[in-house]
Design an enzyme around this catalytic site. Structure first.
Site, PDB file in Angstrom:
ATOM      1  CD  GLU A   1      -3.293  -0.780   1.898  1.00  0.00           C
ATOM      2  OE1 GLU A   1      -3.489   0.376   2.326  1.00  0.00           O
ATOM      3  OE2 GLU A   1      -4.050  -1.732   2.137  1.00  0.00           O
TER       4      GLU A   1
ATOM      5  CG  HIS B   1      -1.611  -3.477   8.586  1.00  0.00           C
ATOM      6  ND1 HIS B   1      -1.697  -4.819   8.310  1.00  0.00           N
ATOM      7  CD2 HIS B   1      -2.766  -2.942   8.134  1.00  0.00           C
ATOM      8  CE1 HIS B   1      -2.843  -5.091   7.716  1.00  0.00           C
ATOM      9  NE2 HIS B   1      -3.513  -3.952   7.585  1.00  0.00           N
TER      10      HIS B   1
END
Length: 479
Positions: free
Chosen positions: A55, A331
């Site tokens: 990402e 995350h």
């Protein structure tokens, strides 16, 4: 200096994988966070040697991270894929000799534009990294981000896609292992430990999940999930989830998962601190590092030796932004250290070794085939509906063209033409999806189905051989 370092084979290898949450226009504070991610990677102790990012969607963010890490990770690759990019990056201390981006044949549906998986062109970023002068000094790195789950298994409508993606990366890692190289698979796999995709990866390739090597009893889901409740383990704390369960997502420590009260305090500039002993029911492990050591054999004795061994693994990148006080991503990272075997035999040679065939239970292959068949039936119905929608809208448009001749007013004619043209546009898009995309998807599913069915047949044959051998053993002992 770089040349001298490249010619000195490493004795240890530090690996880091992180989902950066860098969605353009969507992820909050993206520029500030990703720049700080670069700062923290560069400041890490021990310093990483190979980094895989997910990402990281824009070249701008990639460049920001590269600017901060170039002095320790001079080699890097931003992987291009799909309409909006694949979001994958590999950084390395050593030269990247070869790289390619392998697109997944199955990756969501274009109709689910609000999810975006199909448009970003997910796949596997592959890099062949030269760590030293000999054939023993090659690492093959595979960085990926599997399709996101939007429902819990087995009700996830994209389970078939994620299973096929796990199968694809497994083939790549298995082939690299058969070449005798160190294999590193890392990324956001969007799966929990011991799920179907996880078992496929560890069964059909020789790679191992580094966290479960060190923590075999760690969680296999979030504490609130039924699978964890059946294990009967107590509610874990945030600290326990990070240090023992390896949770990288939905942690109470992560500011992007906080409740509204904490978020309001953070918005006011307060550096909110979370008690490590707080209950953590939602945290789970979605990020992984898999590895398989290169194998060598003694030229005289034929003994086989693993080149690399796992030393440690940990969850990292849990620090906050120094001024914004938010987590650097939604995350945390997973990190691992591999050490090189120090007592290799004096006479060794590279061994392209044959991997022992390992199989899942037959009922698992049956489950995969049943899911694939069910999904194909669903898509065939969708195909008929979308093509039918096109012909319906075409009929309406044609009818409106005819109706214009008898329209009493110009504004009525305008409304008829406008609405019918908009409807036809939607019908054309639907028809193209039915004719082109779903047809392509069904053919990819047939390829996947053939591979699974063939593997199932080999598993059955292997089981029959093992059974025949076991039956013959009493006879042999009597003789």
């Amino acid at each position: 200096m770089m040349a001298a370092e490249a010619n000195r084979p490493p004795s240890h290898l530090r690996i880091l994988s992180l989902n950066c949450w860098g969605l353009k226009f969507i992820s909050k504070l993206r520029n500030e966070r990703l720049t700080e991610i670069g700062v923290q990677i560069a400041a890490a102790n021990p310093q990483p040697d190979i980094v895989g990012l997910q990402e990281c969607w824009t070249q701008q963010d990639y460049n920001a991270i590269r600017d901060k890490t170039r002095h320790i990770l001079p080699y890097g690759k931003f992987y291009h894929s799909g309409i909006f990019g694949g979001g994958l990056v590999i950084l390395s201390r050593w030269p990247i000799e070869e790289s390619n981006m392998v697109r997944y044949p199955l990756n969501g549906r274009p109709a689910a534009f609000y999810r975006g998986d199909w448009f970003v062109g997910k796949g596997v970023a592959c890099a062949r990294i030269r760590m030293g002068p000999s054939q023993r000094d090659i690492a093959e790195v595979f960085c990926t981000h599997l399709h996101a789950p939007y429902e819990s298994e087995p009700h996830d409508s994209y389970l078939c896609h994620r299973t096929a993606q796990a199968w694809e990366i497994t083939k790549l890692m298995r082939a690299a292992s058969e070449r005798g190289h160190l294999v590193i698979g890392l990324g956001d796999f969007n799966m929990v430990p011991l799920s179907l995709a996880h078992r496929i990866i560890e069964t059909h390739s020789p790679v191992r999940d580094v966290w479960r090597i060190l923590h075999p009893e760690s969680s296999i889901g979030a504490a609130k999930d039924k699978v964890e409740q059946l294990r009967g383990v107590p509610m874990p704390t945030a600290q326990f989830n990070m240090t023992t369960n390896g949770a990288t997502c939905d942690s109470e420590f992560n500011s992007w998962r906080w409740n509204e009260a904490h978020k309001k305090r953070l918005a006011k500039g307060e550096n909110v601190q979370i008690d490590p002993a707080v209950a953590d029911p939602n945290a789970k492990r979605l990020d992984y590092i898999f590895f398989s050591s290169g194998r060598f054999h003694h030229a005289q004795t034929g003994e086989e030796t693993a080149e690399w061994e796992l030393k440690e693994a940990n969850v990292g990148m849990a620090m906050r932004h120094p001024t914004l006080h938010c987590s650097l991503s939604d995350h945390f990272s997973v990190e691992a250290t591999l050490t090189r075997t120090s007592t290799l035999p004096s006479a060794i040679q590279l061994s392209p070794w044959a991997l022992p065939e390992r199989y899942l239970p037959i009922e698992i292959y049956d489950e995969i085939l049943a899911n694939t068949s069910k999904y194909q039936a669903r898509e065939r119905v969708q195909r008929k509906l979308r093509i039918g929608h096109f012909f319906f809208q075409f009929s309406v448009w044609t009818g409106c063209l005819i109706g214009v001749w008898w329209s009493p007013h110009n504004y009525v004619s305008f409304i008829l033409m406008l609405l019918s043209s908009l409807g036809l546009s939607v019908g054309v898009v639907d028809g193209l999806m039915g004719l082109l995309f779903i047809g392509s998807e069904i053919r990819a599913l047939k390829e996947f189905e053939w591979e699974v069915r063939t593997t199932r047949e080999r598993a059955l044959a292997s089981g029959e051989k093992a059974s025949a051998k076991a039956d013959s053993m009493p006879y042999e002992s009597e003789r």
